[in-house]
Design a protein around this motif. Structure first.
Motif, PDB file in Angstrom:
ATOM      1  N   ALA A   1       0.835  -1.210   0.000  1.00 61.22           N
ATOM      2  CA  ALA A   1       0.000   0.000   0.000  1.00 61.22           C
ATOM      3  C   ALA A   1       0.862   1.250   0.000  1.00 61.22           C
ATOM      4  O   ALA A   1       0.582   2.228  -0.703  1.00 61.22           O
ATOM      5  N   ALA A   2       1.934   1.203   0.802  1.00 60.78           N
ATOM      6  CA  ALA A   2       2.832   2.359   0.855  1.00 60.78           C
ATOM      7  C   ALA A   2       3.505   2.581  -0.491  1.00 60.78           C
ATOM      8  O   ALA A   2       3.639   3.723  -0.962  1.00 60.78           O
ATOM      9  N   LYS A   3       3.913   1.490  -1.102  1.00 66.77           N
ATOM     10  CA  LYS A   3       4.553   1.593  -2.406  1.00 66.77           C
ATOM     11  C   LYS A   3       3.585   2.164  -3.443  1.00 66.77           C
ATOM     12  O   LYS A   3       3.951   3.027  -4.253  1.00 66.77           O
ATOM     13  N   SER A   4       2.332   1.652  -3.366  1.00 69.80           N
ATOM     14  CA  SER A   4       1.309   2.154  -4.288  1.00 69.80           C
ATOM     15  C   SER A   4       1.067   3.655  -4.080  1.00 69.80           C
ATOM     16  O   SER A   4       0.923   4.410  -5.040  1.00 69.80           O
ATOM     17  N   LYS A   5       1.046   4.050  -2.803  1.00 69.15           N
ATOM     18  CA  LYS A   5       0.829   5.465  -2.494  1.00 69.15           C
ATOM     19  C   LYS A   5       1.982   6.317  -2.999  1.00 69.15           C
ATOM     20  O   LYS A   5       1.778   7.412  -3.567  1.00 69.15           O
ATOM     21  N   ILE A   6       3.189   5.807  -2.797  1.00 68.51           N
ATOM     22  CA  ILE A   6       4.370   6.535  -3.270  1.00 68.51           C
ATOM     23  C   ILE A   6       4.349   6.684  -4.782  1.00 68.51           C
ATOM     24  O   ILE A   6       4.635   7.753  -5.327  1.00 68.51           O
ATOM     25  N   GLU A   7       3.982   5.593  -5.456  1.00 71.90           N
ATOM     26  CA  GLU A   7       3.898   5.652  -6.919  1.00 71.90           C
ATOM     27  C   GLU A   7       2.843   6.669  -7.361  1.00 71.90           C
ATOM     28  O   GLU A   7       3.052   7.416  -8.316  1.00 71.90           O
ATOM     29  N   GLN A   8       1.716   6.664  -6.631  1.00 73.70           N
ATOM     30  CA  GLN A   8       0.649   7.624  -6.958  1.00 73.70           C
ATOM     31  C   GLN A   8       1.132   9.059  -6.750  1.00 73.70           C
ATOM     32  O   GLN A   8       0.918   9.939  -7.596  1.00 73.70           O
ATOM     33  N   LEU A   9       1.785   9.282  -5.586  1.00 77.29           N
ATOM     34  CA  LEU A   9       2.304  10.620  -5.295  1.00 77.29           C
ATOM     35  C   LEU A   9       3.356  11.038  -6.310  1.00 77.29           C
ATOM     36  O   LEU A   9       3.399  12.208  -6.733  1.00 77.29           O
ATOM     37  N   ASN A  10       4.207  10.091  -6.671  1.00 78.18           N
ATOM     38  CA  ASN A  10       5.239  10.403  -7.666  1.00 78.18           C
ATOM     39  C   ASN A  10       4.604  10.775  -9.004  1.00 78.18           C
ATOM     40  O   ASN A  10       5.052  11.712  -9.683  1.00 78.18           O
ATOM     41  N   ALA A  11       3.537  10.030  -9.358  1.00 71.93           N
ATOM     42  CA  ALA A  11       2.857  10.331 -10.621  1.00 71.93           C
ATOM     43  C   ALA A  11       2.207  11.713 -10.569  1.00 71.93           C
ATOM     44  O   ALA A  11       2.279  12.494 -11.524  1.00 71.93           O
ATOM     45  N   GLU A  12       1.572  11.982  -9.403  1.00 73.58           N
ATOM     46  CA  GLU A  12       0.935  13.299  -9.253  1.00 73.58           C
ATOM     47  C   GLU A  12       1.979  14.402  -9.272  1.00 73.58           C
ATOM     48  O   GLU A  12       1.770  15.471  -9.859  1.00 73.58           O
ATOM     49  N   LEU A  13       3.107  14.128  -8.587  1.00 73.73           N
ATOM     50  CA  LEU A  13       4.181  15.112  -8.549  1.00 73.73           C
ATOM     51  C   LEU A  13       4.733  15.362  -9.947  1.00 73.73           C
ATOM     52  O   LEU A  13       4.976  16.514 -10.339  1.00 73.73           O
ATOM     53  N   GLU A  14       4.888  14.286 -10.664  1.00 72.35           N
ATOM     54  CA  GLU A  14       5.406  14.419 -12.024  1.00 72.35           C
ATOM     55  C   GLU A  14       4.440  15.237 -12.881  1.00 72.35           C
ATOM     56  O   GLU A  14       4.854  16.099 -13.663  1.00 72.35           O
ATOM     57  N   GLN A  15       3.132  14.959 -12.680  1.00 71.41           N
ATOM     58  CA  GLN A  15       2.125  15.708 -13.440  1.00 71.41           C
ATOM     59  C   GLN A  15       2.159  17.184 -13.069  1.00 71.41           C
ATOM     60  O   GLN A  15       2.076  18.067 -13.930  1.00 71.41           O
ATOM     61  N   LYS A  16       2.283  17.437 -11.753  1.00 71.41           N
ATOM     62  CA  LYS A  16       2.351  18.827 -11.299  1.00 71.41           C
ATOM     63  C   LYS A  16       3.597  19.529 -11.821  1.00 71.41           C
ATOM     64  O   LYS A  16       3.558  20.706 -12.184  1.00 71.41           O
ATOM     65  N   VAL A  17       4.717  18.773 -11.830  1.00 70.43           N
ATOM     66  CA  VAL A  17       5.961  19.357 -12.347  1.00 70.43           C
ATOM     67  C   VAL A  17       5.789  19.732 -13.814  1.00 70.43           C
ATOM     68  O   VAL A  17       6.206  20.815 -14.249  1.00 70.43           O
ATOM     69  N   GLN A  18       5.150  18.830 -14.550  1.00 70.87           N
ATOM     70  CA  GLN A  18       4.928  19.117 -15.964  1.00 70.87           C
ATOM     71  C   GLN A  18       3.999  20.323 -16.146  1.00 70.87           C
ATOM     72  O   GLN A  18       4.239  21.181 -16.990  1.00 70.87           O
ATOM     73  N   GLN A  19       2.928  20.336 -15.316  1.00 70.11           N
ATOM     74  CA  GLN A  19       2.002  21.474 -15.395  1.00 70.11           C
ATOM     75  C   GLN A  19       2.701  22.767 -15.024  1.00 70.11           C
ATOM     76  O   GLN A  19       2.521  23.801 -15.682  1.00 70.11           O
ATOM     77  N   ARG A  20       3.460  22.689 -13.918  1.00 69.64           N
ATOM     78  CA  ARG A  20       4.151  23.895 -13.453  1.00 69.64           C
ATOM     79  C   ARG A  20       5.171  24.373 -14.486  1.00 69.64           C
ATOM     80  O   ARG A  20       5.331  25.585 -14.708  1.00 69.64           O
TER      81      ARG A  20
END
Length: 609
Positions: A132-151
């Motif tokens: 679950a933690a790994k899944s959450k980290i992957e989700q956060l990383n994906a969101e972060l990556e998306q935010k980085v791209q948006q930013r």
């Protein structure tokens, strides 16, 4: 972390073992702890089941026929659909080599048989938590990556517009400055900008004694009526029209400002003479008294203007604005539609009134009010039929203050309501005391003046009932005095109010009859017991009996309605004689007695009764 928290990470477990007893024990134990469990007996079935509905975790036996656990695990890890499923090996093999191989093929844990179910549960919980933690980290990383791209995209856009924004920045600053210093509706300078200009004018006058300036404070006399009648849109339109009139009557060098609501101010600078300021004010009054055409309407605003002349004794613009405001209120007090020039006497009077208001707020709590009583005499028998209760204020510093010096302030501030209630209660209580001590007082009434604010209280009738109940006074021994203006101010509501009062057997009289708004058309509908003839009509009666026409008319009117006529302000014997001749029922005034305290009033009863 407790079991409930760990179980929340997922609970779908696939158990792969060729031993039925192991499957039964594991299935029962895990399902008993809230997990969903599926069981298969061989590797081929395991691969099909895991791919069709991937579980959250796999418990995998090593020694199985046809395909052992190692091979099963390798195939699971080779498939994109199952490679992320954590696999815990269960085996009787306890050799280090076996354990190392298990980890090499992709296992995440290794449990040696015979196993303890609690150990399996804990390891399952840990693996599910890790997943679950790994899944959450992957989700956060994906969101972060998306935010980085948006930013990044946003920053690129910002950089592209940077030069354009810099160009607009000064324009925006200028607009904000304009908005902060000007009225949004009229576009005129606001109070803040006016105060800046006033301060500069003061500084200039202190440097140059020949520099003259004046401040005009303008308040529209009829704005509230127009705004309430026609709505805010028309009110706003009127303010805009007035602002144009003010600008049109002044020079470019002058400052025309809107302070708030319908209040404006004009700073007149570089005057040749202070009379120029008065001339401007009079010109404004002429313009504002004329009709203002707004769409299809003709509006009459009118104005009152206060004027203060610049002087070196002023320290700041606030003092100037205060004195101009005081002068404006003096203009209103003089009848509106005019201007008034500030003088020091106005300021002293304003301070006095302000102090009176402050002291008035404490007077009730400090028990500084007292009642005086003026006898009301029957002209037929010469006996006292009642008393009018009149309030006095025993100020600790100023001594005895008469109502003419504080009632208007009490009305304006709303303090008249608690003060009026105190007067009613005190007067009723005093009459009860007299009735208990003096037999003639049993048939007397106490007369109390009401204010317009009192009768507008929604619970006024209930308060009356409570006062009568608390004091023990019979309603028929209380008479309430209202003016014509008070009666006409509320129309039909007045009849409803008077009916509620009369239901308690309380008497009613119209005070100062003939001096207010005419209520003749309503008079026959009001449940009134008496008309009180104003002292101004009585005082005009001379020794020869002249000037009796109005008094006679009021007496005749009262008797035609079946009610009493009471004369106020009787001071001479010939006034008394004429009133008797005209058939007046009762009278009061200095001829009988001036208002006196309760002890002296009590002493009057044997004299007349």
């Amino acid at each position: 972390m407790n079991n409930t928290q760990l179980n929340s990470f997922g609970g779908n477990i696939l158990v792969i073992d060729d031993t039925p007893d192991n499957l039964r024990v594991l299935s029962a134990s895990l399902m008993g702890r809230g997990y969903q469990v599926r069981c298969v007996k061989n590797g081929a079935m395991a691969l099909i089941t895991a791919k069709k509905a991937p579980p959250d975790l796999i418990l995998l036996d090593i020694k199985m026929p046809e395909m052992d656990g190692y091979e099963v695990c390798e195939k699971l890890k080779a498939d994109v659909h199952t490679r992320e499923i954590p696999v815990i090996f269960l085996s009787a093999l306890d050799d280090v080599f076996d354990k190392v191989k298990a980890f090499q093929v992709g296992g995440v844990d290794y449990i040696t048989k015979p196993f303890q179910i609690e150990e399996i549960v804990v390891r399952i919980q840990h693996q599910l938590a890790l997943r679950a933690a790994k899944s959450k980290i992957e989700q956060l990383n994906a969101e972060l990556e998306q935010k980085v791209q948006q930013r990044t995209a946003q920053l690129e856009e910002v950089i592209g517009k940077l030069h354009q924004e810099i160009a607009k920045h000064k324009q925006t600053q200028q607009k904000l400055l304009q908005q902060s210093l000007h009225d949004a509706l009229t576009g005129l300078p606001n109070r803040t900008l006016l105060m800046e200009h006033l301060q500069k004018a003061l500084q200039r006058s202190q440097r140059n004694k020949n520099y003259l300036f004046a401040l005009l404070f303008i308040d529209l006399d009829r704005f509230k009526i127009i705004n309430d009648s026609w709505g805010h849109a028309v009110g706003d339109g009127l303010l805009i029209a007035v602002s144009r009139i003010l600008k049109g009557c002044t020079r470019e060098a002058d400052t025309v400002a809107r302070l708030s609501g319908d209040e404006f101010a004009i700073l007149l600078e570089d005057l040749k003479d202070f009379q120029d300021a008065i001339a401007v004010a009079e010109r404004l009054l002429d313009k504002l008294i004329s009709p203002i055409h707004l769409e299809e309407r003709k509006l009459f605003a009118g104005a009152s203007i206060g004027i203060v002349f610049g002087a070196t004794n002023y320290q700041n613009g606030t003092e100037l604005l205060r004195d101009a405001d005081i002068a404006m209120y003096r203009a209103k007090a003089l009848g509106k539609g005019r201007c008034a020039v500030f003088d020091r006497e106005m300021y002293a009077q304003t301070l006095h009134l302000s102090q009176i208001e402050t002291d008035l707020r404490y007077a009730l709590d400090r028990q500084e009010f007292l009642l005086y009583y003026q006898p009301i005499v029957s002209l037929a028998t010469g006996k006292v039929t009642g008393f009018e209760a009149l309030i006095r204020w025993q100020h600790p510093e100023k001594g005895l203050i008469y109502p003419g010096d504080f009632i208007a302030i009490a009305e304006e501030t709303g303090l008249i309501v608690p003060i009026g209630e105190w007067v009613l209660r005190e007067a009723c209580q005093q009459l009860c005391i007299w009735q208990q001590k003096l037999p003639p007082a049993s048939s007397m009434y106490i007369s109390v003046n009401l204010s317009s604010r009192q009768i507008k209280q929604f619970d006024f009738v209930d308060k009356l009932a409570k006062i009568l109940s608390d004091t023990g006074l019979d309603g028929q021994n209380l008479r309430l005095e209202l003016t014509e203006t008070m009666l006409m101010d509320r129309g039909e509501k007045t009849i409803e109010l008077l009916s509620g009062i009369k239901a308690q057997k309380i008497q009613l009289s119209i005070d100062d009859f003939g001096t207010g708004y005419s209520c003749l058309s309503y008079l026959h509908r009001f449940p009134i017991d008496a008309l009180k003839i104003d002292r101004s009509f009585v005082s005009s009666i001379d020794a020869q009996g002249n000037n009796c026409e109005i008094v006679k008319t009021i007496i005749t009117l009262a008797h035609s309605l079946g009610i009493k006529a009471i004369a106020e302000g009787v001071e001479t014997s010939y006034q008394l004689a004429q009133l008797r001749n005209l058939g007046c029922d009762e009278a009061q005034g200095y001829f009988f007695s001036q208002p006196v305290n309760c002890h002296l009033a009590e002493a009057l009863l044997p004299k007349y009764n």
